[in-house]
Design an enzyme around this catalytic site. Structure first.
Site, mmCIF file in Angstrom:
data_model
loop_
_atom_site.group_PDB
_atom_site.id
_atom_site.type_symbol
_atom_site.label_atom_id
_atom_site.label_comp_id
_atom_site.label_asym_id
_atom_site.label_seq_id
_atom_site.Cartn_x
_atom_site.Cartn_y
_atom_site.Cartn_z
ATOM 1 N N GLY A 16 9.689 -25.692 36.794
ATOM 2 C CA GLY A 16 10.106 -26.332 37.682
ATOM 3 C C GLY A 16 10.276 -26.782 39.026
ATOM 4 N N THR A 18 8.147 -26.649 41.823
ATOM 5 C CA THR A 18 8.008 -27.605 42.979
ATOM 6 C C THR A 18 8.855 -28.370 42.580
ATOM 7 O OG1 THR A 18 5.113 -26.613 42.732
ATOM 8 C CG2 THR A 18 5.941 -28.718 43.306
ATOM 9 N N LYS A 39 4.231 -22.839 51.324
ATOM 10 C CA LYS A 39 3.812 -22.614 50.015
ATOM 11 C C LYS A 39 2.665 -20.804 50.946
ATOM 12 C CE LYS A 39 2.321 -22.255 45.632
ATOM 13 N NZ LYS A 39 3.405 -22.437 44.971
ATOM 14 N N GLY A 112 7.425 -19.533 46.694
ATOM 15 C CA GLY A 112 6.965 -18.833 45.552
ATOM 16 C C GLY A 112 5.912 -18.989 44.895
ATOM 17 N N ALA A 113 4.973 -17.927 43.944
ATOM 18 C CA ALA A 113 4.011 -18.381 43.498
ATOM 19 C C ALA A 113 4.674 -17.485 41.810
ATOM 20 C CB ALA A 113 2.822 -18.188 43.158
ATOM 21 N N GLY A 177 15.647 -25.900 36.125
ATOM 22 C CA GLY A 177 14.394 -26.861 36.475
ATOM 23 C C GLY A 177 14.022 -27.910 35.600
ATOM 24 N N SER A 178 14.162 -28.348 34.488
ATOM 25 C CA SER A 178 14.096 -28.766 33.461
ATOM 26 C C SER A 178 15.524 -28.945 32.189
ATOM 27 C CB SER A 178 12.738 -28.252 32.679
ATOM 28 O OG SER A 178 12.240 -29.414 31.502
ATOM 29 N N PRO A 207 16.443 -33.369 35.088
ATOM 30 C CA PRO A 207 16.458 -33.553 33.796
ATOM 31 C C PRO A 207 14.917 -32.976 33.726
ATOM 32 C CG PRO A 207 16.212 -35.341 35.525
ATOM 33 C CD PRO A 207 17.322 -34.665 36.443
#
Length: 252
Positions: A16, A18, A39, A112-113, A177-178, A207
């Site tokens: 999550g 992004t 990015k 980051g990636a 993130g989730s 959420p």
């Protein structure tokens, strides 16, 4: 007043980052701040297709977005660069971009990636090296760690925190993130355990499927702690989601 610079990394892919970046950007925009999103290395996106920076803009609203390198295959940036024959990205390029954005914005978010130590070039340099280079250039960089909520996350959070400490990189905090609609025992216990593993505060809980929700700006503000521009209360959230007491030891 100098810009705040936050490098956003994750405990893994698909945690999550992004949406978390978009949430922090949205809260700052609502507070009247000028926001830029960088990015450094976008992978898995063809030329002309919208990448993560465009998704942040879609969710958060009008802000400055910049992408430094793009590679078509969904791989680590150094592998994707090598396979595509395109040049790798150096920390010096990130420093130049961050400094330029910081000069005209209140908040610069660098997404980051993958995780903190994913390689960006054939010398093994990572997002951590990019953040360290920005700090060494005299800019006030911090790291925001986006983590998953459930079983297995504590070890990766602790490892990431150790890697940051070894490089003398400040960890601003952890952001889930989730958060599942029906959290289990591990998720509920992790509300207390995540900040202990990180040695840094829990700064919010987004959420699940937040990126598809209506009213993203309001959701972002309600899901982030005041340190990130929101109204989320860690103590209250932990109280609401407190786990049931564990089994008592047998009497002897």
């Amino acid at each position: 007043m100098s810009a705040r610079i936050l490098f956003v990394t994750g405990t893994n892919t698909d945690v999550g980052k992004t949406v978390a970046t978009a949430a922090v950007a949205s809260a700052a925009l609502r507070a009247g701040r000028k926001v830029a999103v960088l990015k450094p290395g976008q992978t898995g996106v063809a030329p002309g297709e919208p990448g993560d920076a465009a998704e942040v803009s879609r969710l958060a609203g009008e802000l400055t977005v910049r992408e430094l390198a793009r590679y078509p295959e969904p791989l680590a940036p150094d592998t994707a660069a090598r396979r595509s024959g395109l040049p790798c990205l150096s920390p010096a390029e990130v420093v130049t971009a961050v400094a330029d954005l910081a000069a005209g914005h209140d908040l610069v978010l660098v997404e980051g990636a993958g995780g903190l130590l994913v390689r960006y070039d054939d010398r093994g340099r990572t997002l951590a090296d990019q953040a360290r280079a920005v700090l060494d250039a005299g800019l006030p960089a911090e790291v925001l760690l986006v983590a998953s909520a459930g079983l297995g996350t504590l070890n990766i959070v602790a490892l990431t925190a150790e890697a940051l400490a070894a490089r003398d990189l400040p960890l601003a905090g952890v952001l889930v993130g989730s958060w599942p609609a029906d959290p289990g025992l591990a998720e509920r216990c992790n509300l207390a355990d995540l900040p202990r593993s990180a040695g840094a505060p829990l700064l919010g809980v987004l959420p699940e499927r937040a990126g598809a929700a209506e009213g993203f700006a309001g959701l972002a503000r309600a899901s982030l702690a005041p340190e990130l521009g929101g109204t989320w209360d860690a103590e209250h959230f932990a109280h609401v989601h407190r786990p049931e007491p564990g089994p008592r030891p047998p009497k002897v």
